[in-house]
Scaffold this active site. Structure first.
Site, PDB file in Angstrom:
ATOM      1  N   HIS A  73       0.046  -1.807   1.905  1.00 54.11           N
ATOM      2  CA  HIS A  73      -0.946  -0.936   2.546  1.00 54.11           C
ATOM      3  C   HIS A  73      -1.328   0.249   1.658  1.00 54.11           C
ATOM      4  O   HIS A  73      -2.388   0.843   1.842  1.00 54.11           O
ATOM      5  CB  HIS A  73      -0.446  -0.446   3.916  1.00 54.11           C
ATOM      6  CG  HIS A  73       0.684   0.540   3.854  1.00 54.11           C
ATOM      7  ND1 HIS A  73       2.013   0.181   3.955  1.00 54.11           N
ATOM      8  CD2 HIS A  73       0.690   1.887   3.719  1.00 54.11           C
ATOM      9  CE1 HIS A  73       2.767   1.256   3.892  1.00 54.11           C
ATOM     10  NE2 HIS A  73       1.990   2.315   3.741  1.00 54.11           N
ATOM     11  N   ASP A  83       4.025  -6.600   3.572  1.00 54.17           N
ATOM     12  CA  ASP A  83       3.772  -5.218   3.159  1.00 54.17           C
ATOM     13  C   ASP A  83       4.383  -4.925   1.793  1.00 54.17           C
ATOM     14  O   ASP A  83       5.019  -3.902   1.577  1.00 54.17           O
ATOM     15  CB  ASP A  83       4.269  -4.200   4.183  1.00 54.17           C
ATOM     16  CG  ASP A  83       3.604  -2.827   3.975  1.00 54.17           C
ATOM     17  OD1 ASP A  83       2.549  -2.772   3.313  1.00 54.17           O
ATOM     18  OD2 ASP A  83       4.147  -1.812   4.465  1.00 54.17           O
ATOM     19  N   SER A 105       5.524   6.213   1.053  1.00 50.71           N
ATOM     20  CA  SER A 105       5.371   4.772   1.237  1.00 50.71           C
ATOM     21  C   SER A 105       5.254   4.092  -0.120  1.00 50.71           C
ATOM     22  O   SER A 105       4.484   4.519  -0.977  1.00 50.71           O
ATOM     23  CB  SER A 105       4.127   4.466   2.075  1.00 50.71           C
ATOM     24  OG  SER A 105       4.424   4.493   3.437  1.00 50.71           O
TER      25      SER A 105
END
Length: 309
Positions: free
Chosen positions: A56, A86, A165
């Protein structure tokens, strides 16, 4: 000396050691795509510049800028991304960045010390420490009309800052055991595990830029196995099929709604995630032996998974 001070000193030495070994390998990413500008972290894991991050973080982009804590800046290209795990593999154009060492999240235990290392934009490295607070969690993700559960997600209480992230989650030896992917709530973080399954995904992304997935055509829910069967196999649950898609590989193999899947490919089947683990590229077009419980009898069938469209 006070035992508590000794323990704190040992804790600090471990965290400092992990940070010192990993920070040179962790990049801050700046990503520009049609969706606008984004940012995240990533970790270099091969000597020739392959980099791991969250899918993402680089969604909709084919490249961007990576910056390291020593001030080095370099362009990166997106080699491949798999939204259903992911995970994304990038490649930087700069040589000489030290790679991190990958570990195995399957060896983690609840209560074990872990360190989250990221490089959010504007910060010269971000390090937080905590413990593994839960294992075996599932994180639902979507790619178009396909929904998948990322299984065995690691839950920690190591705080994740914005931009973390794609950064590394490491054990006390500095080995990367997960990729930080989301903030689950106040004081909670989630990470996609590094294990045999995700290593296969990374390998496919490196070699072909995409992950092939297989399709069986079933949906199910875990149910207890009859006590005699559970005692004989050491397996307490199986997967009751609540849907078998007509004409699917499962349907063609002779599976029916109400069957309880006990094993597939020689592995116990307890939940949907166990089936998902088998449905990667190598399963396509190969014979998959399946054992189900049907009307108090064990029945063996063979399915041939097809490519997921």
């Amino acid at each position: 000396m006070d035992p508590e001070i000794d323990a704190l000193d040992a804790y600090s030495r471990v965290v400092s050691s992990v940070a010192a070994s990993l920070l040179p390998s962790v990049a801050s990413l700046t990503v520009r795509s049609r969706r606008g500008e984004g940012a995240g972290s990533a970790v270099v894991y091969t000597p020739d510049g392959f980099v791991l991050t969250s899918a993402h973080v680089v969604a909709g982009a084919d490249g961007g800028l990576a910056e390291f804590t020593n001030g080095t800046q370099t362009r990166f290209d997106v080699v491949g991304a798999d939204p259903l795990a992911d995970l994304a593999v990038l490649r930087i154009r700069e040589t000489g960045v030290p790679p991190a060492t990958l570990g195995n999240a399957d060896d983690l235990r609840i209560g074990q010390l872990v360190v989250a290392v990221g490089n959010p934009l504007g910060l010269a490295g971000s390090v937080t420490a905590g413990v593994v607070s839960a294992l075996g969690r599932s994180l639902p993700v979507r790619d178009g009309r396909h929904v998948r559960l990322i299984d065995d997600v690691i839950q920690t209480d190591a705080a994740l800052n914005p931009g973390n992230s794609g950064g590394a989650l490491a054990d006390s030896t500095g080995k990367v055991v997960g990729v930080n992917t989301a903030v689950a709530g106040i004081g909670l973080g989630l990470a996609v595990p590094i294990n045999a399954n995700t290593r296969l995904i990374m390998s496919e992304l490196m070699s072909s830029g995409k992950v092939r997935r297989a399709w069986l055509g079933v949906a199910g829910t875990p149910v207890p196995l009859p006590q005699p069967l559970a005692a004989r196999t050491g397996q307490k649950k199986g997967l009751r099929l609540v849907e078998v898609v007509p004409g699917s590989p499962a349907g063609q193999a002779g599976l029916y709604v109400g069957d309880v899947m006990v094993s597939a490919g020689g592995r116990p089947i307890i939940g949907v995630q166990d089936v998902q683990r088998l449905m990667l590229g190598p399963a396509i077009g190969t014979r998959l032996p399946i054992t189900v419980l049907r009307k108090d009898a064990l029945v063996d069938v063979v399915a041939v998974p097809e490519p997921l469209d």
